[in-house]
Write a protein that holds these residues in place. Structure first.
Motif, PDB file in Angstrom:
ATOM      1  N   THR A 108      40.729 -22.952 -34.462  1.00 22.07           N
ATOM      2  CA  THR A 108      41.414 -22.544 -32.998  1.00 22.07           C
ATOM      3  C   THR A 108      39.812 -22.050 -32.904  1.00 22.07           C
ATOM      4  O   THR A 108      39.714 -20.751 -33.051  1.00 22.07           O
ATOM      5  CB  THR A 108      42.349 -21.408 -32.860  1.00 22.07           C
ATOM      6  N   LEU A 109      38.892 -22.807 -32.212  1.00 25.65           N
ATOM      7  CA  LEU A 109      37.894 -22.027 -30.899  1.00 25.65           C
ATOM      8  C   LEU A 109      38.055 -23.160 -29.854  1.00 25.65           C
ATOM      9  O   LEU A 109      38.317 -23.992 -29.244  1.00 25.65           O
ATOM     10  CB  LEU A 109      37.017 -22.636 -31.791  1.00 25.65           C
ATOM     11  N   PRO A 110      37.217 -22.205 -29.040  1.00 24.24           N
ATOM     12  CA  PRO A 110      37.147 -23.166 -27.743  1.00 24.24           C
ATOM     13  C   PRO A 110      36.217 -24.013 -27.510  1.00 24.24           C
ATOM     14  O   PRO A 110      34.834 -23.816 -26.546  1.00 24.24           O
ATOM     15  CB  PRO A 110      36.653 -21.804 -26.178  1.00 24.24           C
TER      16      PRO A 110
ATOM     17  N   ALA B 254      28.491 -27.445 -36.809  1.00 20.17           N
ATOM     18  CA  ALA B 254      28.835 -26.238 -37.781  1.00 20.17           C
ATOM     19  C   ALA B 254      30.871 -26.291 -36.838  1.00 20.17           C
ATOM     20  O   ALA B 254      31.450 -26.160 -37.385  1.00 20.17           O
ATOM     21  CB  ALA B 254      28.651 -24.953 -36.262  1.00 20.17           C
ATOM     22  N   LEU B 255      30.299 -27.274 -35.293  1.00 22.15           N
ATOM     23  CA  LEU B 255      31.773 -26.872 -34.759  1.00 22.15           C
ATOM     24  C   LEU B 255      32.516 -28.015 -35.594  1.00 22.15           C
ATOM     25  O   LEU B 255      33.407 -28.447 -35.387  1.00 22.15           O
ATOM     26  CB  LEU B 255      31.681 -27.588 -33.455  1.00 22.15           C
ATOM     27  N   ARG B 256      31.801 -29.312 -35.973  1.00 21.14           N
ATOM     28  CA  ARG B 256      32.212 -30.193 -36.645  1.00 21.14           C
ATOM     29  C   ARG B 256      33.114 -29.990 -37.737  1.00 21.14           C
ATOM     30  O   ARG B 256      34.506 -30.571 -37.917  1.00 21.14           O
ATOM     31  CB  ARG B 256      32.033 -31.378 -36.846  1.00 21.14           C
ATOM     32  N   ASP B 257      32.439 -28.870 -38.379  1.00 15.72           N
ATOM     33  CA  ASP B 257      33.652 -28.223 -39.969  1.00 15.72           C
ATOM     34  C   ASP B 257      34.919 -27.605 -39.143  1.00 15.72           C
ATOM     35  O   ASP B 257      35.846 -27.272 -39.702  1.00 15.72           O
ATOM     36  CB  ASP B 257      32.151 -27.381 -40.718  1.00 15.72           C
ATOM     37  N   ALA B 258      34.151 -27.160 -37.874  1.00 13.69           N
ATOM     38  CA  ALA B 258      35.959 -25.835 -37.827  1.00 13.69           C
ATOM     39  C   ALA B 258      37.003 -26.701 -37.530  1.00 13.69           C
ATOM     40  O   ALA B 258      37.879 -27.248 -37.361  1.00 13.69           O
ATOM     41  CB  ALA B 258      35.791 -25.397 -36.387  1.00 13.69           C
ATOM     42  N   GLU B 259      36.833 -28.113 -36.465  1.00 12.34           N
ATOM     43  CA  GLU B 259      37.894 -28.990 -36.367  1.00 12.34           C
ATOM     44  C   GLU B 259      37.888 -29.854 -37.470  1.00 12.34           C
ATOM     45  O   GLU B 259      39.503 -30.070 -36.941  1.00 12.34           O
ATOM     46  CB  GLU B 259      36.455 -30.127 -35.357  1.00 12.34           C
TER      47      GLU B 259
END
Length: 351
Positions: A220-222, A210-215
């Motif tokens: 913008t996420l911490p 999920a974090l890699r999808d966001a990246e």
């Protein structure tokens, strides 16, 4: 009941039913090419159904397109009064999240499992083709179950009827969690014997995806703070030692059908995002009322670490919602609400 991976099946899927589109097919009037493509699609669907059913009653009427965010969903009515639901991937221009890539196969395998080991009201499989050879695209064909979305029915449901529905959904979570496997992770991976040996490992894989999808979308996420916060509490997942079947969207009011008159649950559609893991991953448990918990806790009472794990899962769900909003802005997700949920869960973990 313990289910060994793969051994259940002898043979080889992100969207459920939404509102009905009034036209029988999406026929853009501005382009003759589009009209030709839509006509070709209609013909292909009719041919597919006739090949699958192979009956004098298989002559289908013009199909009705139902709205879907990630898959095309077509309702085909047969001459004998029956109806079939055809689901196949949308345009390749629609980006999918990592956990959505195999959603069609996920739904297929989940339906097979539930039809064999439970009595839950789910669509009956008519045909499935993962290769796309016969239709030009992978597809899942199921029998159509009547009903209206719970989200549409809620304004007209009495308090007594709502209590009954909540209890049914609670028991549904129980029925799923009564099934277990030997590995953790997405259902497709487990049935290929490539799941994880621990819930910690499986969840971290889901969270990192999920974090890699966001990246990938430069959202913008911490990121490092999220990773560090989850890592500090990841030991709480070690309490989960037996993989249970978890359908993350099965209690979503958009994906639960009820009878228009009796208001009883007639069909469960949220079966394209399913894992073997911790039942607490389902947000319905965290947000459920007393009637829902009455159904759920009848078999699964509270245990040590529940609150921490629920906060961890709330962070995961919020990240997925934020990412989904950026990938598909018209999905109806409130990004600000998802960010508030993420902040609240992080604050809970900091206590």
């Amino acid at each position: 009941m313990h289910l060994p991976p793969l051994d259940i099946f002898s043979c080889s899927e992100s969207t459920s039913l939404y509102s009905t589109v009034t036209s029988t097919l999406p026929l853009p009037t501005a382009s003759a090419t589009s009209r030709s493509a839509a006509t070709s699609t209609l013909t292909a669907i009719q041919n597919l159904i006739q090949d699958v059913i192979q009956s004098s009653n298989s002559n289908s009427q013009p199909t009705e397109r139902l709205e879907g965010q990630f898959h095309h969903v077509q309702l085909a009515k047969l001459a004998n009064g029956d109806a079939l639901m055809l689901k196949y991937p949308s345009s390749f221009s629609i980006r999918s999240l990592r956990h959505e890539v195999q959603s069609l196969e996920t739904e297929y395998r989940t339906l097979l499992t539930l039809q064999e080991y439970t009595q839950l009201p789910v669509p009956e499989i008519v045909d499935y083709d993962s290769t796309g050879y016969s239709f030009g695209s992978p597809f899942l064909l199921t029998a159509h179950r009547p009903g209206i979305r719970l989200s549409e029915a809620l304004p007209y449901i009495s308090a007594t009827e709502k209590k009954s529905i909540d209890r049914v959904l609670g028991y549904t979570i129980c029925a799923l969690a009564s099934l277990s496997s030997s590995q953790f992770g997405p259902i497709t991976q487990v049935f290929e014997r490539s799941g994880s040996a621990s819930w910690r490992e499986a969840f971290l894989t889901l969270f990192e995806s999920a974090l890699r999808d966001a990246e990938d979308m430069l959202i913008t996420l911490p990121y490092e703070f999220l990773r560090r916060c989850i890592d500090q509490h990841i030991h709480s997942l070690d309490y989960i030692t037996e993989p249970k079947l978890v359908a993350l969207d099965i209690c979503n009011p958009e994906k639960v059908l009820v009878d228009e008159n009796t208001k009883q649950v007639t069909c469960l559609l949220g079966l394209s995002n399913v894992i073997w893991g911790d039942p607490l991953m389902n947000d319905a448990i965290a947000n459920g009322n007393d009637d829902f918990r009455q159904g759920y806790q009848s078999l699964f009472p509270e245990q040590e670490g529940d609150h921490v794990r629920q906060s961890i899962y709330a962070v995961y769900r919020a990240v997925v919602q934020i990412v989904t909003h950026h990938y598909r802005p018209h999905s109806g997700i409130d990004e600000l609400d998802a960010r508030r949920s993420m902040a609240h869960a992080l604050n809970e973990l900091a206590l």
